[in-house]
Motif scaffolding. Structure first.
Motif, short mmCIF file in Angstrom:
data_model
loop_
_atom_site.label_atom_id
_atom_site.label_comp_id
_atom_site.label_asym_id
_atom_site.label_seq_id
_atom_site.Cartn_x
_atom_site.Cartn_y
_atom_site.Cartn_z
N TYR A 303 0.83 -1.21 0.00
CA TYR A 303 0.00 0.00 0.00
C TYR A 303 0.86 1.26 0.00
N SER A 304 2.03 1.19 0.63
CA SER A 304 2.97 2.30 0.57
C SER A 304 3.47 2.53 -0.85
N LEU A 305 3.69 1.44 -1.58
CA LEU A 305 4.09 1.55 -2.98
C LEU A 305 3.00 2.24 -3.79
N LEU A 306 1.75 1.83 -3.59
CA LEU A 306 0.64 2.49 -4.30
C LEU A 306 0.60 3.98 -3.98
N ASP A 307 0.81 4.35 -2.71
CA ASP A 307 0.81 5.77 -2.35
C ASP A 307 1.96 6.51 -3.03
N THR A 308 3.13 5.88 -3.07
CA THR A 308 4.31 6.52 -3.63
C THR A 308 4.13 6.83 -5.11
N THR A 319 -4.78 3.84 -11.91
CA THR A 319 -4.99 3.71 -10.47
C THR A 319 -5.92 2.55 -10.13
N ASP A 320 -7.07 2.49 -10.75
CA ASP A 320 -8.03 1.43 -10.42
C ASP A 320 -7.43 0.05 -10.71
N ARG A 321 -6.74 -0.07 -11.85
CA ARG A 321 -6.14 -1.36 -12.22
C ARG A 321 -5.10 -1.79 -11.18
#
Length: 362
Positions: A303-308, A319-321
């Motif tokens: 989840y940190s990677l997604l935020d970064t 984003t959704d994918r």
């Protein structure tokens, strides 16, 4: 928008026994006969391996479709000569690799001995376009701490020569035996990058520039950064997730560089530990957090990677994918989890291969 291309290596196996089969040459001949001039498939170090490369794509849905199509085409060509393809990063069953007849590969075998003969491993390389060598070198400096996370996501090699390796990505541990493989120090400029490559070749320890097996490198053939840390993924959806996150990381790194934000100055020693931890536990336990390089639950790191990379994902419409891909991965597990699930349910390693053939063909 940056383009992305994927190279996958697949294992050729007997559809009944699951044993790896050195049939790459006749499979390639069949592919050339059926689809002349396509040049999608290539030989690899061993006859039990088959590689394909997608076209560069800017739309991730198109890239995902092409990965699936290439896997199906590989399965069709293999099936016509009596074998099957499996997206397995190592063979669960014992195998004696058959070196491809090739002057380069013969040199590798003579130079590195048993170290070469152990390299029947299948990876996934992601090429992401960059505007220049200057941007590419800056991206490489900023990608470094995040690459082990991609190894953990893609982990798909828990079994080795008939035994449980104790790792989720044993392929990455085998690959790290090459003298030029692994994480790199900060380069700071394209000039320093190319000087380092030239110095490595000048030692005579490696054959040429193509043997610079950094975790991520500037491609010698394309205007891309090539991310090389992933196992071939059991699921095409996971391969697409890795490619999506790789593009997000490259775009984020380039933005940080243009904004004057320095690259994290993590030591190679700690990055090697992060790579080892990712290979050992995959998504099952803790990873080393790319910022602090201290243990942190794998889900929180993802989840940190997604935020970064969030802004970069938004800009590409990814984003959704990416979010769905991460949620599905955490819910169902990666390829290593699926392979172990079969054995824990009473299946044999031959059952693992059979089921992975089915997964590969969709």
């Amino acid at each position: 928008m940056r383009t992305v291309g994927v190279e996958e290596e697949l294992l050729l196996v007997d559809p009944d026994s699951g044993d790896p089969k050195a049939l790459a040459a006749p499979v390639l001949a069949r592919a050339d006969r059926d689809d002349p001039g396509q040049q999608v498939f290539e030989k690899e170090l061993f006859g039990q391996m088959l590689e394909f490369a997608t076209h560069p794509q800017s739309d991730m849905a198109n890239l995902g479709d092409e990965i699936v199509r290439c896997r199906k085409e590989a399965a069709r060509h293999a099936g016509q000569i009596g074998c099957a393809v499996a997206a397995l990063a190592t063979s669960p069953l014992p195998v004696s690799p058959s070196l491809t007849v090739n002057e380069r590969y013969q040199w590798l075998s003579e130079r590195y001995g048993i170290g070469t003969r152990d390299q029947l491993v299948c990876g996934c390389h992601v090429h992401v376009s960059v505007e220049s060598d200057e941007e590419g070198a800056a991206v490489l400096d900023r990608l470094r701490p995040w690459l082990p996370v991609l190894t953990a996501i893609s982990a798909n090699s828990p079994f080795w020569q008939g035994h449980d390796s104790g790792y989720e990505s044993y392929r990455s541990r085998v690959w790290s035996r090459w003298p030029s493989a692994g994480p790199t120090e900060l380069f700071g400029s394209p000039e320093r990058y190319h000087r380092r490559v030239a110095d490595m070749v000048a030692t005579g320890v490696i054959l040429d520039e193509a043997m610079v097996y950094f975790d991520a490198r500037l491609s010698a053939r394309y205007p891309t950064v090539e991310v090389r840390v992933s196992d071939v993924c059991l699921s095409a959806d996971t391969a697409l997730l890795v490619a999506t996150l790789a593009r997000g990381l490259v775009e984020t790194a380039a933005r940080d560089w243009r904004a004057g934000r320095p690259a994290p100055d993590h030591s190679v020693s700690l990055l090697r530990l992060a790579s080892w931890q990712a290979a050992r536990s995959g998504l099952e336990e803790k990873l080393l957090d790319p910022v602090s390089l201290r243990p942190r639950p794998a889900a929180r790191v993802l989840y940190s990677l997604l935020d970064t990379v969030g802004d970069a994902l938004d800009a590409c419409g990814d984003t959704d994918r990416a979010e769905k891909g991460v949620e599905d991965l955490l819910r169902h597990g990666n390829g290593a989890r699926e392979q172990r699930r079969i054995v824990e349910g009473g299946g044999t390693l031959r059952d693992v291969v059979t089921e992975c053939v089915r997964h590969t063909q969709g």
